[in-house]
Design a protein around this motif. Structure first.
Motif, PDB file in Angstrom:
ATOM      1  N   UNK A   4      -7.730  11.501   2.673  1.00  0.00           N
ATOM      2  CA  UNK A   4      -6.546  10.738   2.285  1.00  0.00           C
ATOM      3  C   UNK A   4      -6.887   9.258   2.317  1.00  0.00           C
ATOM      4  N   UNK A   5      -5.984   8.456   1.782  1.00  0.00           N
ATOM      5  CA  UNK A   5      -6.232   7.024   1.752  1.00  0.00           C
ATOM      6  C   UNK A   5      -5.000   6.257   1.337  1.00  0.00           C
ATOM      7  N   UNK A   6      -5.203   5.043   0.853  1.00  0.00           N
ATOM      8  CA  UNK A   6      -4.109   4.185   0.401  1.00  0.00           C
ATOM      9  C   UNK A   6      -4.453   3.607  -0.971  1.00  0.00           C
ATOM     10  N   UNK A   7      -3.415   3.369  -1.758  1.00  0.00           N
ATOM     11  CA  UNK A   7      -3.604   2.751  -3.069  1.00  0.00           C
ATOM     12  C   UNK A   7      -2.754   1.497  -3.190  1.00  0.00           C
ATOM     13  N   UNK A   8      -3.207   0.632  -4.088  1.00  0.00           N
ATOM     14  CA  UNK A   8      -2.408  -0.496  -4.544  1.00  0.00           C
ATOM     15  C   UNK A   8      -2.640  -0.621  -6.039  1.00  0.00           C
TER      16      UNK A   8
ATOM     17  N   UNK B 222      -5.280   1.534 -10.482  1.00  0.00           N
ATOM     18  CA  UNK B 222      -5.069   1.509  -9.037  1.00  0.00           C
ATOM     19  C   UNK B 222      -6.397   1.294  -8.325  1.00  0.00           C
ATOM     20  N   UNK B 223      -6.340   0.644  -7.176  1.00  0.00           N
ATOM     21  CA  UNK B 223      -7.454   0.585  -6.250  1.00  0.00           C
ATOM     22  C   UNK B 223      -7.188   1.583  -5.131  1.00  0.00           C
ATOM     23  N   UNK B 224      -8.241   2.245  -4.666  1.00  0.00           N
ATOM     24  CA  UNK B 224      -8.132   3.255  -3.622  1.00  0.00           C
ATOM     25  C   UNK B 224      -8.937   2.825  -2.404  1.00  0.00           C
ATOM     26  N   UNK B 225      -8.289   2.821  -1.237  1.00  0.00           N
ATOM     27  CA  UNK B 225      -8.951   2.600   0.040  1.00  0.00           C
ATOM     28  C   UNK B 225      -9.024   3.959   0.744  1.00  0.00           C
TER      29      UNK B 225
ATOM     30  N   UNK C 215       0.813  -1.209   0.000  1.00  0.00           N
ATOM     31  CA  UNK C 215       0.000   0.000   0.000  1.00  0.00           C
ATOM     32  C   UNK C 215       0.848   1.263   0.000  1.00  0.00           C
ATOM     33  N   UNK C 216       0.402   2.258  -0.739  1.00  0.00           N
ATOM     34  CA  UNK C 216       0.999   3.588  -0.744  1.00  0.00           C
ATOM     35  C   UNK C 216      -0.031   4.596  -0.260  1.00  0.00           C
ATOM     36  N   UNK C 217       0.327   5.406   0.711  1.00  0.00           N
ATOM     37  CA  UNK C 217      -0.572   6.448   1.198  1.00  0.00           C
ATOM     38  C   UNK C 217      -0.636   7.584   0.184  1.00  0.00           C
ATOM     39  N   UNK C 218      -1.808   8.180   0.054  1.00  0.00           N
ATOM     40  CA  UNK C 218      -1.997   9.231  -0.941  1.00  0.00           C
ATOM     41  C   UNK C 218      -2.977  10.267  -0.411  1.00  0.00           C
TER      42      UNK C 218
END
Length: 308
Positions: A157-161, A103-106, A83-86
């Motif tokens: 903000x969130x996380x991506x993969x 990308x998927x966004x959480x 995961x990368x924070x964005x």
């Protein structure tokens, strides 16, 4: 923190098997955004990241997350997803019709709208997403290009993969697959209920329903939204929405100032709302009550993943 500023965490086996193409190596965020966000380097004692670009937090576990799905993933699943924070500013595009989903966004904080966009440029909201969601997951069902516009209406903000890593994890037939499918089901139910609501219920009922769903995802009672925006999301006339919002304010349900709505009486709004609010709310409340889906027969091993 070493001298080399890195965004991605250290490569591991699952990343090596998911080599990124030249397209995905570029910033999909800048390419897809209608509003341009220039990257700026920020440093803290524990993190170096780019505003508007992915940023990483190493050694993440469930306790790091606010997102309801990420909270249920085990540490190995989180590691494999890399995961990368964005940062997710207002109007940040997550999906756009015709664009590839890479990308998927959480979402951790903030609120996104999924809309249907028409040829004349108008749009109507068909879904809301916040801390309970994963956006872009339709790619795991075989969708290569987005059919809807998904963008942030409240900053967060969130996380991506990457979709490649997510697809690998999906094939493991474990908690990631089950919870992702449950969220997609919840998204479908919300869209179907919204379509029925827009056809059958009054603007007063629809506006009350929409404000309550926004409050549930935003985690607070103050919404930075205009009458014009609400009208677009409801598929209603702006004048009508302004009149209804004035009625709500006279009943002390909300307080409205330019570009900002304060939700004063949530129980009162729920009395004004149609049953559609409760249908969507109750389904999302039970979303992460994990129960192994009938389609999962057990985890696959590494050899099976490589063969697929």
């Amino acid at each position: 923190m070493n001298s080399t500023l890195r965004i991605a965490s250290a490569n591991h086996a699952s990343i090596k098997s998911c080599a990124r193409s030249p397209t995905t190596q570029k910033s999909a965020y800048a390419l897809r955004s209608i509003t341009s966000h220039r990257a700026e380097i920020h440093t803290t004692p524990s993190l170096v990241y780019l505003i508007g670009q992915p940023r990483s937090r190493p050694h993440m576990t469930q306790g790091h997350f606010k997102n309801g799905l990420l909270q249920r993933f085990d540490s190995e699943t989180i590691r494999r997803l890399d995961l990368n924070a964005v940062d997710l500013p207002v109007n940040r595009e997550i999906e756009f019709p015709g664009n590839r989903i890479e990308h998927l966004f959480f979402i951790e904080e903030g609120m996104a709208s999924m809309t249907t966009t028409f040829d004349d440029g108008s749009q109507v909201e068909v879904g809301l997403a916040g801390w309970e969601s994963v956006q872009g997951a339709s790619v795991l069902m075989g969708t290569k290009k987005s059919l809807n516009r998904v963008y942030m209406q409240v900053a967060g903000h969130g996380y991506t993969t990457t979709t490649c890593l997510a697809a690998q994890e999906f094939k493991r037939c474990s908690v990631f697959q089950d919870l992702t499918l449950r969220y997609l089901q919840a998204q479908f139910i919300q869209s179907a209920q919204t379509a029925g609501c827009n056809a059958r219920h009054s603007v007063q009922q629809r506006l009350a329903r929409w404000l309550l769903l926004c409050a549930d995802r935003n985690g607070g009672r103050i919404l930075p939204l205009s009458h014009e925006y609400m009208a677009d999301m409801l598929g209603a006339n702006r004048t009508t929405v302004t009149v209804v919002a004035g009625q709500f304010q006279s009943l002390n349900l909300i307080q409205y100032t330019r570009g900002k709505i304060n939700l004063i009486d949530l129980p009162g709004l729920e009395k004004m709302a149609c049953e559609c609010y409760r249908v969507v709310r109750d389904h999302l409340t039970n979303l992460t009550e994990y129960d192994q889906g009938v389609g999962c027969t057990g985890q696959v091993n590494e050899q099976q993943l490589k063969a697929s």
